[in-house]
Write an enzyme that holds these catalytic residues in place. Structure first.
Site, short mmCIF file in Angstrom:
data_model
loop_
_atom_site.label_atom_id
_atom_site.label_comp_id
_atom_site.label_asym_id
_atom_site.label_seq_id
_atom_site.Cartn_x
_atom_site.Cartn_y
_atom_site.Cartn_z
N CYS A 113 -24.17 12.16 23.59
CA CYS A 113 -23.73 13.27 22.75
C CYS A 113 -22.22 13.18 22.49
O CYS A 113 -21.78 12.32 21.75
CB CYS A 113 -24.13 14.61 23.40
SG CYS A 113 -24.08 15.99 22.23
N HIS A 132 -29.98 14.15 25.08
CA HIS A 132 -29.46 14.25 26.44
C HIS A 132 -30.49 13.77 27.48
O HIS A 132 -31.31 14.59 27.92
CB HIS A 132 -29.10 15.69 26.76
CG HIS A 132 -27.87 16.18 26.07
ND1 HIS A 132 -26.62 16.11 26.64
CD2 HIS A 132 -27.69 16.73 24.85
CE1 HIS A 132 -25.72 16.62 25.81
NE2 HIS A 132 -26.34 17.00 24.71
N GLU A 158 -30.01 13.28 30.56
CA GLU A 158 -29.80 13.97 31.85
C GLU A 158 -30.46 15.34 31.87
O GLU A 158 -30.63 15.93 32.93
CB GLU A 158 -28.30 14.07 32.16
CG GLU A 158 -27.55 15.21 31.48
CD GLU A 158 -27.25 14.99 30.00
OE1 GLU A 158 -27.71 13.98 29.43
OE2 GLU A 158 -26.56 15.84 29.40
#
Lengths: 762, 231
Positions: free
Chosen positions: B86, B203, B205
């Site tokens: 990002c 994302h 994560e």
């Protein structure tokens, strides 16, 4: 203009200042009182009545009075939470008004030493056919996104309602939740004589002067444009640095007190911190870092420039603390010291320019028991002759109309603009009854829901206030969490009008009764008065933020149906109640009647049964029935299925049971006690779209249906199997007819429900 | 394998990335402060999501001048694994470690939701635990994810397998409707020529454990671990 009028005070209040000081205040001193004795900062019209709230409980570590409430959740952790309004700034400048509202409430949370982990926004606007209301919505949502996304705290929930009464007075209530080790909570106290007072963060400018006294504490004039300079401008990046730097600096142990600068700026931060510790404070404002030159002491003391913190540092340990702030690129300057005089002394280059008792500013302001009068509108508004209200010709069409109501339709257009996942704790995403956040390092999760129904409160503030508490608790229960405490934000009109004060008292009494019955004490809150224009007040709108605790995060439950063949069970009782309903407004153009009755014993029973079924792992979904009644709730259960819309086949024959006698309904002397028909006589539209309280739709595997019914029986909660999940259609029959009243493709119903808000705002 | 997660002022997915790597994938992972001048001792560097320097001026435009970025650049040139997520992707573009630029989302709004991406090249160090064409369910959260480059650059990226992820629907079809931000060629992630530097808007994560409703993101990290273990 009289001296006191210029700072928003009355002549009597001015006299009180003269009595306190034993002399006339100078302009600076008068300005300090103007800020601190404003309605916004002093709660002078509300603090007597707020004492009606229950504020203690086993889990409550900190009730009202500090920057935020604290609730123990076990495992060595506590939740810090607080709500605040930013209504007037948002009406004047929606983007920055909302953004700085977010910034302000976040500071209240990390000021306690907690890491902010989630935010909620409760918004009210006029109807969307009004261009200015659309502009306000766009600005407010944009401002929340601008600030919240940048700062890295997920915006995970909230609510939005549209009603004409909010046209000139939109509501922007923001709630922030933080997590802290209770042993590490820090308070906003200027402890330790001789300790240094440090100002950290943004430089001080001329923005926001008179925000508390003139913008937030007076009725709006027709043109509020001239108040625009009283709105502050937010810098979320600066605040992100402040969060990280403050939390890191707290680890040193050299910080004895932390206080954010909000309304009335340095004046309120310094006098509150001094008053809480029963100390005094000397401030040399020549040392305050400025954004612009030529600022007077008055402007420095009353500036509401954002992203500033007051830090009380142990004498002699300023350097390591400054070092941490510098590493984060933040200015930190010693601007004063703690004294034992009890006085807030303002100096400029060593010369005293103002000196007043700190406690007189923070604690000893006026308190009013303002006159009350039951509003005249109530009698006519509560009158509702259902015999003059025809049943709709096509119930499916009525359902479709309700699902297109912006008050009911999906709010995805809004929440997809908010980062609701950062910090990787959001385990129930927006769109459910409540947001659920796992607590890392434990099996626990917390759930939080915000609720307020202004229309109910307008029609009966006592019942409406109680429902706000009960419904928010019910929402939390539907996720599988146990409600434990609330915070609130009470939005009302001009307290100098007796009718508004009557609404205010009745709302508080209703909320207090529900809080006691549900054992959810009030840990703090905020009051926003003067939400009215030209004598036209908003509906009384008491926002409740309900916190729930879930022991096992794997037991979390969502509203969506899970598998075809599952049984659908209705917990609770449907009565013939259409007063104040979205159906009555939308289909018949009526805002009338009394709101649905709330029976707190029944409410407790239904919530206990639902939680029990979830905790035993047999409830596969749970969803509260609220606006639009059971038909809308069923449709939402169908739409919210994770693997695409599901259908359901439902018969409401058994749902109209009114026989049980779980206790008297929660109703003040004002409840007219609307006529309620027996099970046979109940109107079909009331059955489908009525908003009877204390109802939850639960689904389960067919083998568990019997167990859920017996769980309900144990808790004395009415329960009935009303249908099964399956197919592509939502079919609802009632009243013994062979043809279902509603027979619609769920996907057809879903599309407008999901997209109407985006269509409206295109 | 030692992972470093760079912390810029305003990074806000740094802690999430450390959580995914450290707590979920049991990796040795630590923060690297943006003023560090060396990334010695690390095997992989993550530039996390967030709003470095408040996204002021232009996303990533200030962060790329942080002292650590010089070290990251050299690390990348030596073949070290660099993952920009990002805002990290945006920084890699500004730093010239990847080609192209980010425009505002075509909706002119921030977008945060789960969506699907298709693995276009399963041979990169960040995708080798995936199958070609595999569809991953991952979330996005950005305002400027509308990837732009001139036609020649796009063609060269496509021809050389450097488009690593494309937005797609749940069945893997790349359609305009499945593209959340208007990015050219539905690009969700690209890598450098050598393949050791990946930038992606979604994302990973945020979806590396089942409780977050998808664990597909862990495949990106697992691929890197597998790559490193192979030596």
């Amino acid at each position: 203009m009289e001296r006191w009028t210029q700072v928003g005070l009355t002549q009597d209040e001015y006299r009180l200042i003269v009595d306190t000081l034993g002399r006339e205040p100078n302009d600076l001193e008068l300005g300090l009182y103007g800020g601190m004795w404003s309605e916004h900062c002093s709660y002078k019209s509300s603090k007597v009545l707020l004492k009606k709230f229950p504020t203690t409980g086993l889990r409550v570590r900190q009730g009202p009075g500090e920057n935020a409430g604290v609730v123990d959740i076990g495992d060595g952790l506590a939740v810090v939470f607080k709500a605040e309004s930013h209504n007037h700034p948002s009406a004047v400048e929606p983007f920055q008004g909302a953004a700085t509202g977010v910034g302000g409430i976040i500071r209240d949370i990390f000021t306690m030493g907690a890491r902010p982990i989630a935010m909620f926004d409760s918004l009210r606007f006029g109807e969307m056919d009004d261009a200015r209301s659309r502009y306000l919505l766009g600005g407010v949502v944009g401002g929340i996104a601008f600030y919240g996304n940048c700062i890295g705290i997920p915006t995970v929930g909230g609510e939005i309602y549209f009603e004409d009464c909010y046209k000139d007075n939109p509501l922007v209530n923001v709630l922030c939740v933080g997590l802290v080790n209770p042993a590490k909570i820090i308070k906003g106290r200027a402890e330790g004589v001789g300790n240094s007072v440090m100002l950290v963060g943004a430089k001080t400018g001329r923005d926001g002067i008179h925000g508390a006294s003139l913008l937030a504490s007076q009725v709006f004039a027709e043109s509020a444009e001239d108040k625009r300079p009283a709105v502050q401008v937010g810098d979320p990046f600066m605040e992100k640095l402040l969060i990280e730097a403050c939390l890191e600096a707290l680890q040193t142990g050299y910080i004895v007190g932390l206080q954010d600068l909000g309304a009335a700026g340095l004046t309120s931060a310094s006098s509150e911190a001094a008053a809480r510790a029963k100390n005094g404070l000397d401030l040399d404002i020549a040392k305050v870092p400025r954004r612009e030159t030529g600022m007077t002491p008055y402007e420095v003391m009353l500036s509401e420039s954002q992203e500033r913190m007051l830090v009380i540092v142990k004498k002699g340990f300023e350097k390591p603390v400054t070092g941490i702030f510098a590493r984060w690129g933040l200015d930190s300057t010693v601007v004063g010291r703690v004294t034992d005089t009890g006085m807030l002394r303002v100096l400029q280059d060593g010369v005293v320019v103002g000196e007043v008792p700190a406690r007189s500013l923070a604690d000893e302001g006026p308190a009013y028991q303002r006159p009350e009068k039951r509003p005249a509108y109530l009698d006519s508004a509560q009158r509702l002759d259902l015999s003059a209200v025809p049943e709709p010709e096509d119930y499916g069409q009525a359902l479709d109309t309700l699902l297109r109501s912006l008050n009911i339709a999906s709010k995805e257009w809004v929440y997809r603009q908010y980062d609701h996942m950062v910090q990787v704790n959001t385990i129930v995403l927006p769109g459910a009854d409540a947001a659920v956040l796992r607590v890392k390092g434990t099996r626990k999760a917390i759930a939080l829901s915000t609720d307020a129904n202004g229309r109910y409160c307008y029609l009966d503030p006592f019942v409406g206030g109680a429902i706000a508490v009960a419904e928010s608790a019910r929402n939390v229960v539907c996720t599988g969490a146990r409600p434990v405490a609330i915070t609130n934000c009470l939005n009302f009109g001009n307290p100098e009008r007796p009718e508004v004060m009557w609404q205010f008292r009745r709302t508080i009494e209703g909320m207090a009764e529900a809080c006691k019955a549900l054992d959810t004490p009030v840990t703090g809150g905020n009051v926003s008065f003067y939400n009215e224009t030209s004598g036209r007040a908003i509906y009384p709108t008491p926002l409740v933020g309900m916190l729930g605790v879930m022991e096992d995060q794997d037991r979390r439950t969502t509203p969506g149906f899970k598998s075809a063949g599952d049984m659908i069970i209705l917990l609770g009782t449907t009565r013939e109640e259409l007063g104040g309903s979205e159906y009555l407004k939308l289909v018949h153009g009526l805002v009338a009647g009394t709101p649905p009755a709330l029976d707190l014993q029944l409410e407790t029973a239904v919530q206990a049964a639902c939680l029990d079924a979830i905790e035993q792992g047999i409830a596969r979904s749970a969803h509260d029935c609220s606006e639009g009644g059971i038909a809308v709730a069923l449709a939402e259960c169908c739409f919210s299925a994770e693997d695409g819309a599901k259908g359901a086949e439902v018969s409401l024959e058994g749902a109209a049971a009114v026989e049980h006698s779980a206790g008297a309904a929660c109703a003040g002397p004002d409840d007219a006690g609307a006529d309620r028909a027996g099970p046979d006589g109940i109107r079909k539209d009331a059955l489908l779209f009525g908003e009877s309280q204390s109802r939850i739709i639960v689904s389960c595997s067919p083998v568990d249906a019997g167990r859920i019914l017996s769980i309900a029986q144990e808790h004395r909660a009415p329960a009935a199997v009303i249908g099964t999940v399956g197919g592509q259609k939502l079919r609802i029959s009632a009243g013994g007819g062979k043809m279902p009243l509603i027979d619609r493709d769920t996907s057809e119903l879903e599309k407008p429900w999901r997209e109407v808000l985006a269509w409206t705002l295109k | 394998m030692k992972w470093g997660v760079v912390v810029f002022p305003g990074s806000n997915c740094d802690r999430d990335t450390l959580w995914a790597l450290g707590d979920e994938l049991a990796q040795d992972a630590s923060f690297i402060w943006h003023q560090e001048k060396s990334v010695e001792g690390y095997d992989a560097i993550v530039l996390p999501g967030g709003f470095s320097y408040g996204d002021y001026l232009r996303t990533g435009a200030i962060a790329r001048f942080s002292p650590v970025m010089e070290a990251v650049e050299k690390f990348a040139q030596r073949g070290g694994l660099v993952l920009g997520i990002c805002n990290g992707f945006q920084i890699l573009l500004e730093a010239g470690l990847l080609p192209g630029a980010m425009l505002r989302n075509s909706s002119l709004q921030f977008r945060c939701h789960f969506l699907h991406i298709r693995v276009e090249n399963e041979k990169t160090p960040f995708t080798l635990a995936c199958n070609k064409g595999e569809v991953l369910r991952v979330p996005i959260a950005h305002n400027e994810g509308n990837y732009y480059a001139d036609d020649a650059t796009i063609k060269s990226l496509a021809d050389n397998g450097r488009i690593v992820f494309r937005y797609c629907d749940e069945h893997g079809a790349v359609t305009p409707e499945a593209n959340p931000n208007g990015s050219m060629d539905s690009i969700a992630g690209i890598c450098n020529k050598a393949g050791n530097v990946l930038g992606m808007m979604p994302h990973p994560e945020r979806c590396s454990e089942a409780v977050l409703s998808s664990s597909d993101g862990a495949k990106v990290f697992r691929s890197a671990i597998k790559f490193w273990e192979r030596g």
